[in-house]
Design a protein around this motif. Structure first.
Motif, mmCIF file in Angstrom:
data_model
loop_
_atom_site.group_PDB
_atom_site.id
_atom_site.type_symbol
_atom_site.label_atom_id
_atom_site.label_comp_id
_atom_site.label_asym_id
_atom_site.label_seq_id
_atom_site.Cartn_x
_atom_site.Cartn_y
_atom_site.Cartn_z
ATOM 1 N N ARG A 150 52.410 46.051 37.196
ATOM 2 C CA ARG A 150 52.674 46.475 38.573
ATOM 3 C C ARG A 150 51.389 46.950 39.254
ATOM 4 N N PHE A 151 50.509 47.595 38.471
ATOM 5 C CA PHE A 151 49.213 47.955 39.038
ATOM 6 C C PHE A 151 48.491 46.702 39.538
ATOM 7 N N ALA A 152 48.526 45.645 38.713
ATOM 8 C CA ALA A 152 47.823 44.415 39.072
ATOM 9 C C ALA A 152 48.426 43.769 40.310
ATOM 10 N N LYS A 153 49.753 43.776 40.403
ATOM 11 C CA LYS A 153 50.420 43.074 41.494
ATOM 12 C C LYS A 153 50.520 43.910 42.772
ATOM 13 N N GLU A 154 50.805 45.186 42.638
ATOM 14 C CA GLU A 154 51.114 46.016 43.796
ATOM 15 C C GLU A 154 50.131 47.155 44.021
#
Length: 665
Positions: free
Chosen positions: A573-577
């Motif tokens: 989620r860090f990578a995507k958002e």
């Protein structure tokens, strides 16, 4: 040029080309003048992606050599009114010329005849050669703002090769190539090290005692906030040193009107404490000592020379977090008995949220679950501040720790002639009462009902009580070895850490003495809390100019593995958002192939040291094509701190020798 007019970045190129033209016109045979020339050759073949140039030994010697991966510039022979611009070339390898076979034949004949010397005409013929170069892109004045530099990864036009000349850029043009694209406000940028095209330093010997001034490579703080940064390379080759430089840059030179809070998961204790290997000692080598006024250290085990707060949990007060930690410990220990698995998968409510729960009969069930969990901790030897726990008012004045079983059940559970106490005011009494009630419940096969007619103990209650009073096995005693992670005086450490980050401080979590399970636990717990906080700020329009930066070492232990399709975890989620929620991260690991490809493709900044496997360099260049062409350099060079760097501002790979983090001045 009018001396009062502002100096534009491309003025250095214009002056350089004018100087080169003047030297050529004046004849380079004049004493000393040939050393000023930077001209290295002509274009033999030219395309949108590559160029083949021809050069000769005297020209290469004049500029100190043309090593592989060094930068050259391709500029029009005659500007003819065209705005100043140039293409950046990177030397890839030696190329054949149309006369390569004849040259080899000449060498063969010479060596066969053992000719001691070559005549001047033959020497002149043999000194010419060709180089293959990658076309990295074109630099030109920004049409919207001539004070800035623009870069394009493609070419506007490719004319015939004879229209171009190739130069080895002088220092001022190299600085334009390396630093021309970072934001103009230099107070929000900092030096990471110096340009180093090759590992060899032989050119210093050629220049004798004359010191060659290095070209400083600068980083922009805006490139790192809200983005993902990868550190790859073998251990002890400088990854952590570069991380310190980045963290320091965001402490001292954040973007304008921006607050940056940071969390460093320090698995070796090298950011919080001096490290002799990294130049520590009396002058200080840690990030904390260099910026103690901006940093807060949390440690599992305090160290004498580093002030720190406890990085522990109050397993009683922070019951959900404590249970999550115990679950991880038991899973990693390999204990697989059914009653242990049932206990480990039971959810424990938050004590502070239970006291006002409605309706009352449901609240009583939740209170008993918390109290049963507390009884287990007490039997396991976890110390408690009982007055502090009583202040939570779990039982609303009917005894500090009273599970409120009805009188009939208590009479049946207690031994003959032993009168049940009216109040349960200590954890000793609580554990004893749960022990008795559990043994009685087992004797009637758990066939006990509440006043509403429902089963008195649900599946979660039974799992806790069977662990408290096991038929076989250690029960609570097996949790004793994890008591070192508990402190009865620990505050709600997660929320406290998030509070520091929200106020722009750098929090260093000293996990040097933690197990892998505990490291992962703290990383997961704090990452989740931070993500939720930033997500809340986003949905309530409260992000403003506040950013969060996270630093993970040994990232392969945390992130989804290379072939995993599970991209639902917090790090995915860090990578995507992350960018949307103003969350950036810097992650370090030895091998690119251990990191999930989807995470790598979302990464904007790269620092790559020595890798020893072609599989790793191929994995890197496959997912980040900017590294195509420098794989062999990454495989061969092993100098500590020698990195191939790619950032949002640096559109192509820059070879840099990172400076040593100095610590406290």
């Amino acid at each position: 040029m009018n001396p009062s007019s502002p100096v534009r970045p491309f003025d250095v190129l214009t002056r350089f080309l004018e100087r080169e033209h003047a030297y050529t016109e004046a004849s380079v045979t004049k004493a000393g003048m040939e050393k000023q020339l930077r001209f290295v050759g002509y274009v033999l073949d030219l395309g949108y992606d590559s160029a083949r140039i021809i050069t000769c030994d005297p020209l290469k010697n004049t500029v100190g050599g043309i090593p592989r991966s060094s930068f050259l510039i391709l500029a029009p022979r005659k500007p003819n009114g065209i705005p100043p611009h140039f293409s950046v070339l990177r030397v890839r390898d030696i190329a054949p010329t149309p006369l390569s076979e004849q040259v080899q034949q000449t060498y063969f004949e010479l060596h066969k005849k053992s000719m001691p010397e070559l005549d001047i005409w033959t020497t002149n013929e043999l000194q010419w050669g060709a180089l293959n170069c990658d076309m990295l892109g074109m630099m030109y004045p920004d049409p919207g703002d001539p004070e800035n530099v623009a870069f394009a990864g493609d070419q506007t036009n490719i004319r015939s090769p004879h229209h171009y000349l190739v130069y080895s850029p002088p220092d001022e043009v190299l600085d334009l190539i390396v630093n021309g694209l970072i934001p103009a406000r230099r107070e929000h940028a900092w030096g990471i090290g110096t340009l180093r095209p090759t590992e060899t330093q032989f050119h210093h010997l050629l220049n004798g005692s004359k010191k060659i001034p290095p070209i400083e490579v600068r980083l922009a703080s805006a490139d790192f906030i809200g983005t993902r940064t990868a550190m790859f390379g073998k251990t002890r080759l400088g990854k952590s040193n570069v991380v310190k430089l980045i963290a320091e840059g965001l402490i001292t030179s954040p973007p304008p009107n921006t607050t940056v809070g940071q969390i460093i998961f320090d698995i070796n204790g090298e950011y919080a404490n001096d490290n002799a290997q990294d130049g520590g000692g009396e002058e200080g080598g840690s990030l904390y000592k260099a910026h103690a006024d901006k940093c807060v250290v949390y440690a599992l085990k305090p160290r004498a020379k580093t002030p720190s707060k406890e990085l522990r949990l109050n397993f009683y007060e922070n019951a959900p977090d404590g249970m999550t930690a115990l679950r991880g410990f038991l899973e990693s220990s390999g204990r697989g008995s059914m009653y242990i698995r049932a206990f480990a998968t039971t959810d424990i409510p938050e004590p502070r949220e239970v006291t006002d729960h409605q309706p009352v009969n449901e609240r009583k069930r939740l209170v008993r679950k918390v109290l049963a969990y507390w009884a287990i901790l007490h039997r396991a030897g976890y110390p408690a501040n009982e007055a502090q726990l009583a202040a939570l008012k779990m039982t609303n004045g009917v005894g500090r720790f009273n599970p409120q079983f009805d009188a009939a059940l208590r009479r049946e559970a207690y031994p003959d002639k032993q009168q049940p106490p009216e109040r349960i005011d200590s954890l000793d009494q609580l554990a004893y009462e749960f022990d008795l009630v559990t043994r009685h419940a087992k004797s009637v096969r758990w066939d006990l009902n509440s006043s509403t007619g429902n089963p008195l103990f649900d599946a979660g209650d039974q799992a806790l009580l069977k662990f408290l009073v096991p038929d076989t096995g250690e029960g609570p005693r097996m949790l004793g070895e994890y008591a070192e992670y508990h402190s009865p005086n620990a505050s709600a450490v997660t929320k406290e850490i998030v509070g520091h980050v929200v106020h722009g401080r750098t929090v260093i979590l000293d996990l040097g003495s933690a197990s892998d399970t505990m490291r992962q636990y703290f990383a997961d717990m704090i990452s989740q809390e931070l993500f939720l906080r930033q997500e809340w700020a986003f949905t309530h329009d409260r992000l403003d100019r506040h950013y969060v930066q996270l630093y993970f070492e040994e990232a392969h232990n945390l992130f989804p593995p290379g072939g995993s399709q599970d991209m639902k975890g917090i790090y995915a989620r860090f990578a995507k958002e992350g960018a949307k929620f103003h969350i950036g991260m810097v992650y370090s690991t030895q091998s690119p192939s251990t990191i999930n490809g989807e995470l790598l493709t979302q990464t904007e900044n790269f620092f790559v040291g020595h890798l020893s496997s072609e599989q790793e360099t191929k994995a890197l260049s496959r997912l980040q094509t900017a590294f195509s062409g420098v794989e062999q350099d990454i495989l061969r060079t092993k100098q500590p701190g020698y990195m191939r760097m790619l950032t949002k501002s640096h559109r192509f790979v820059i070879p840099v020798q990172a400076r040593m983090f100095q610590g406290r001045k």
